[in-house]
Design a protein around this motif. Sequence first.
Motif, PDB file in Angstrom:
ATOM      1  N   VAL A 108      22.568  32.678  18.266  1.00 30.88           N
ATOM      2  CA  VAL A 108      21.324  33.399  17.937  1.00 30.88           C
ATOM      3  C   VAL A 108      20.719  32.894  16.621  1.00 30.88           C
ATOM      4  CG1 VAL A 108      20.168  35.647  17.916  1.00 30.88           C
ATOM      5  CG2 VAL A 108      22.314  35.385  19.129  1.00 30.88           C
ATOM      6  N   LYS A 109      20.526  31.572  16.575  1.00 29.16           N
ATOM      7  CA  LYS A 109      19.864  30.999  15.392  1.00 29.16           C
ATOM      8  C   LYS A 109      18.369  31.280  15.468  1.00 29.16           C
ATOM      9  CE  LYS A 109      22.856  26.946  15.182  1.00 29.16           C
ATOM     10  NZ  LYS A 109      23.966  27.700  14.637  1.00 29.16           N
ATOM     11  N   LYS A 110      17.754  31.328  14.312  1.00 33.22           N
ATOM     12  CA  LYS A 110      16.292  31.368  14.290  1.00 33.22           C
ATOM     13  C   LYS A 110      15.789  29.990  14.711  1.00 33.22           C
ATOM     14  CE  LYS A 110      16.123  34.818  10.737  1.00 33.22           C
ATOM     15  NZ  LYS A 110      15.949  35.833  11.783  1.00 33.22           N
ATOM     16  N   VAL A 111      14.602  29.959  15.291  1.00 38.56           N
ATOM     17  CA  VAL A 111      14.085  28.707  15.848  1.00 38.56           C
ATOM     18  C   VAL A 111      12.624  28.522  15.448  1.00 38.56           C
ATOM     19  CG1 VAL A 111      13.557  27.494  18.007  1.00 38.56           C
ATOM     20  CG2 VAL A 111      15.593  28.903  17.876  1.00 38.56           C
ATOM     21  N   SER A 112      12.315  27.341  14.926  1.00 42.86           N
ATOM     22  CA  SER A 112      10.902  26.941  14.775  1.00 42.86           C
ATOM     23  C   SER A 112      10.733  25.630  15.518  1.00 42.86           C
ATOM     24  CB  SER A 112      10.542  26.688  13.306  1.00 42.86           C
ATOM     25  OG  SER A 112      10.372  27.887  12.634  1.00 42.86           O
ATOM     26  N   LEU A 113       9.730  25.562  16.368  1.00 43.27           N
ATOM     27  CA  LEU A 113       9.526  24.354  17.169  1.00 43.27           C
ATOM     28  C   LEU A 113       8.077  23.895  17.034  1.00 43.27           C
ATOM     29  CD1 LEU A 113      11.295  25.575  20.455  1.00 43.27           C
ATOM     30  CD2 LEU A 113      12.290  24.131  18.690  1.00 43.27           C
ATOM     31  N   GLU A 114       7.895  22.653  16.646  1.00 45.09           N
ATOM     32  CA  GLU A 114       6.564  22.029  16.624  1.00 45.09           C
ATOM     33  C   GLU A 114       6.615  20.934  17.681  1.00 45.09           C
ATOM     34  OE1 GLU A 114       3.959  22.805  14.730  1.00 45.09           O
ATOM     35  OE2 GLU A 114       4.860  24.172  13.286  1.00 45.09           O
ATOM     36  N   LEU A 115       6.026  21.193  18.837  1.00 43.40           N
ATOM     37  CA  LEU A 115       6.239  20.293  19.985  1.00 43.40           C
ATOM     38  C   LEU A 115       4.974  19.526  20.362  1.00 43.40           C
ATOM     39  CD1 LEU A 115       8.455  22.832  21.965  1.00 43.40           C
ATOM     40  CD2 LEU A 115       9.162  21.143  20.275  1.00 43.40           C
ATOM     41  N   GLY A 116       4.925  19.075  21.580  1.00 40.35           N
ATOM     42  CA  GLY A 116       3.828  18.192  21.999  1.00 40.35           C
ATOM     43  C   GLY A 116       2.488  18.902  22.132  1.00 40.35           C
ATOM     44  N   GLY A 117       1.444  18.096  22.288  1.00 45.02           N
ATOM     45  CA  GLY A 117       0.095  18.638  22.473  1.00 45.02           C
ATOM     46  C   GLY A 117      -0.644  17.879  23.562  1.00 45.02           C
ATOM     47  N   LEU A 118      -1.821  18.369  23.915  1.00 43.91           N
ATOM     48  CA  LEU A 118      -2.676  17.673  24.899  1.00 43.91           C
ATOM     49  C   LEU A 118      -4.109  18.053  24.533  1.00 43.91           C
ATOM     50  CD1 LEU A 118      -2.183  15.956  27.558  1.00 43.91           C
ATOM     51  CD2 LEU A 118      -2.637  18.052  28.805  1.00 43.91           C
ATOM     52  N   ALA A 119      -4.453  17.782  23.266  1.00 41.93           N
ATOM     53  CA  ALA A 119      -5.643  18.390  22.669  1.00 41.93           C
ATOM     54  C   ALA A 119      -6.937  18.079  23.421  1.00 41.93           C
ATOM     55  CB  ALA A 119      -5.778  17.936  21.224  1.00 41.93           C
ATOM     56  N   PRO A 120      -7.701  19.140  23.769  1.00 40.51           N
ATOM     57  CA  PRO A 120      -9.056  18.925  24.276  1.00 40.51           C
ATOM     58  C   PRO A 120     -10.002  18.681  23.100  1.00 40.51           C
ATOM     59  CG  PRO A 120      -8.545  21.272  24.252  1.00 40.51           C
ATOM     60  CD  PRO A 120      -7.316  20.560  23.747  1.00 40.51           C
ATOM     61  N   PHE A 121     -10.940  17.781  23.282  1.00 37.02           N
ATOM     62  CA  PHE A 121     -11.961  17.496  22.272  1.00 37.02           C
ATOM     63  C   PHE A 121     -13.291  17.701  22.985  1.00 37.02           C
ATOM     64  CE2 PHE A 121     -14.659  15.202  19.426  1.00 37.02           C
ATOM     65  CZ  PHE A 121     -13.993  15.092  18.196  1.00 37.02           C
ATOM     66  N   ILE A 122     -13.936  18.839  22.711  1.00 34.98           N
ATOM     67  CA  ILE A 122     -15.113  19.255  23.486  1.00 34.98           C
ATOM     68  C   ILE A 122     -16.386  18.940  22.698  1.00 34.98           C
ATOM     69  CG2 ILE A 122     -16.286  21.248  24.536  1.00 34.98           C
ATOM     70  CD1 ILE A 122     -13.409  22.526  24.721  1.00 34.98           C
ATOM     71  N   ILE A 123     -17.289  18.223  23.346  1.00 29.64           N
ATOM     72  CA  ILE A 123     -18.558  17.900  22.691  1.00 29.64           C
ATOM     73  C   ILE A 123     -19.658  18.624  23.465  1.00 29.64           C
ATOM     74  CG2 ILE A 123     -20.057  16.003  21.935  1.00 29.64           C
ATOM     75  CD1 ILE A 123     -17.432  14.238  22.264  1.00 29.64           C
ATOM     76  N   ALA A 124     -20.150  19.715  22.846  1.00 31.96           N
ATOM     77  CA  ALA A 124     -21.112  20.578  23.533  1.00 31.96           C
ATOM     78  C   ALA A 124     -22.477  19.910  23.593  1.00 31.96           C
ATOM     79  CB  ALA A 124     -21.191  21.929  22.821  1.00 31.96           C
ATOM     80  N   CYS A 150      -3.463  10.748  32.371  1.00 28.20           N
ATOM     81  CA  CYS A 150      -3.930  10.811  30.974  1.00 28.20           C
ATOM     82  C   CYS A 150      -4.528  12.176  30.630  1.00 28.20           C
ATOM     83  CB  CYS A 150      -4.933   9.701  30.691  1.00 28.20           C
ATOM     84  SG  CYS A 150      -6.368   9.753  31.779  1.00 28.20           S
ATOM     85  N   MET A 151      -4.834  13.003  31.642  1.00 24.79           N
ATOM     86  CA  MET A 151      -5.368  14.344  31.397  1.00 24.79           C
ATOM     87  C   MET A 151      -4.264  15.399  31.520  1.00 24.79           C
ATOM     88  SD  MET A 151      -8.567  13.907  30.732  1.00 24.79           S
ATOM     89  CE  MET A 151      -9.702  15.240  31.150  1.00 24.79           C
ATOM     90  N   GLN A 152      -3.084  14.958  31.939  1.00 23.99           N
ATOM     91  CA  GLN A 152      -2.003  15.929  32.168  1.00 23.99           C
ATOM     92  C   GLN A 152      -0.820  15.749  31.227  1.00 23.99           C
ATOM     93  OE1 GLN A 152      -1.062  15.759  36.320  1.00 23.99           O
ATOM     94  NE2 GLN A 152      -3.040  16.565  36.906  1.00 23.99           N
ATOM     95  N   GLU A 153      -0.600  14.484  30.795  1.00 24.17           N
ATOM     96  CA  GLU A 153       0.548  14.176  29.936  1.00 24.17           C
ATOM     97  C   GLU A 153       0.057  13.722  28.586  1.00 24.17           C
ATOM     98  OE1 GLU A 153       2.509  10.786  31.453  1.00 24.17           O
ATOM     99  OE2 GLU A 153       3.698  11.900  32.906  1.00 24.17           O
ATOM    100  N   GLU A 154       0.788  14.112  27.536  1.00 24.98           N
ATOM    101  CA  GLU A 154       0.463  13.624  26.200  1.00 24.98           C
ATOM    102  C   GLU A 154       0.477  12.086  26.235  1.00 24.98           C
ATOM    103  OE1 GLU A 154       3.557  14.596  23.406  1.00 24.98           O
ATOM    104  OE2 GLU A 154       2.072  15.150  21.906  1.00 24.98           O
ATOM    105  N   THR A 155      -0.592  11.448  25.722  1.00 19.82           N
ATOM    106  CA  THR A 155      -0.676   9.988  25.830  1.00 19.82           C
ATOM    107  C   THR A 155       0.118   9.295  24.733  1.00 19.82           C
ATOM    108  OG1 THR A 155      -2.849  10.162  26.827  1.00 19.82           O
ATOM    109  CG2 THR A 155      -2.288   8.026  25.873  1.00 19.82           C
TER     110      THR A 155
END
Length: 478
Positions: A245-261, A377-382
């Motif tokens: 029961v250790k404390k956990v901090s996780l900074e994991l992968g992303g798949l950032a959207p970049f929206i140009i309105a 390329c839209m589903q997996e971190e590149t």
Amino acid sequence: MKKVVEKWPIYINGESIHTESHFVVENPATLEPVGYVPDANEKEAKAAVDAAQAAFLTWSKTSAYHRAELLEKWYTIIENRLDEIATIMTLEQGKPLAEAKGEMKYASSFVKWYAEEAKRNYGEIIPASVASKRILVQKQAVGVIAAITPWNFPAAMITRKVAPALAAGCTVVIKPAEQTPLTALLLVESAHEAGIPAGVINIVTTQKPGDVSDVWMNDSRVKKITFTGSTPVGKHLMKKAAETVKKVSLELGGLAPFIIAEDANIEEAVNGLIQSKFRNAGQTCICANRIFVHETIEQPFLQAFEEAVLTLKVGNGMEGADLGPLIDGAAVKKVRLQLEDAASKGATIHNTSKVDEKQGHFIAPAILSNVTDDMLCMQEETFGPIAPVSTFKTDQEAIDRANNTNFGLAAYVYTESLNKAVAYSDALEYGIVGINDSAPSTAQAPFGGMKESGIGREGGHYGMDEYLEVKYVSMQLG
Ligand code: NAD
């Protein structure tokens, strides 16, 4: 300046340690050795915890002012050695030297900020329901912390964890990525130079990360695991943490959207996108992965984006390139696979510059248009310099497609409308939202992800809370 191509030591209990075998750290731009580091095993992993546990007993009882002073000294030494450490970073990681220096500044800013924050570890007094009681809340250091870090930001991922941990009164054992251990070793050497006591920061390098982490995860003296890296390894560590029961901090992968309105300033969006997409050759967890542009501005946007990408120079980070190599052959293979997959499903690939791909792990940046959400390329971190562009018709469509993923780290929106900015930032299921801002990360703000992008935050007072236990003291007066 440290002589390269030598055997480097690890540090346990303030001592330089060598193991029987060492492994090579390779320059991804030239494939030449940069140095050799100890291939630590269970013995060193346990010795590191022994040292951290012994040091915790005294370090956690030092005053916050004392810890702040030592962190301030560490900051000054990192700043003084900035060029030297940045050079080693470029040699082992590949990023352009200017970016490595920028990362060092960013890394040291966390040490500075937490030197200050150490003094602000406030508790609370809460009104009791009866006059004869006092309710006190105080915060105390969690204990020994295990930190496992990735190769893409070899300095910042260390200081983002270690500085708040030390400020809180914790001690640490670190395992940096096997591709980039030298920067981490120099940071720990600098901490010792600053007078941070033996055993407070311990570091082991290994080619067998699972063996070292198993020792730490099974040891009940390790009270917390803080990990930055891929989602599968993060899930594995989370399961292991359950045993004690250790404390956990996780900074994991992303798949950032970049929206140009529709109403975005295209020039600003392109400038932001170049920075977000191509920094570190696209190997950042918060970099733009999926670009959504309103259909009415696709053509002017693509033209401006292509012109900007054409100016980017790919090459050795020591020789003034804008983009260095990828970290290894597997990374190049993954990007090629995404390109082939997109082409086979109908994407148009705009090759925007040429590189000699035979030397080092280089790959040319490319823009993809006519992209659909079923492409890899839209589903997996590149984690590479390819920029898939897809169009949308309505803001709601952009929001729905942006949220349609298990990742939730960073999202970006370019718009000139305040109402749109608020609507997007409310609706996006992401830990970080950049509105007309493609570089949101900073020491005083909380960095972290929702969904499978992670647990916990780094930066700001949130980042220090991760290393503090909340203790409630109830006093019945006589
Ligand atoms: P990785 O998960 O392969 O490796 C990260 C670290 O975990 C390394 O130190 C590695 O040695 C170690 N590791 C590997 N297998 C392990 C095991 N079985 N047990 C314990 N440790 C193990 O990830 P990577 O390829 O080095 O880094 C890239 C990933 O990191 C990307 O997914 C990226 O998005 C993520 N990342 C996230 C953030 C963030 O803040 N969210 C920041 C930087 C990178």
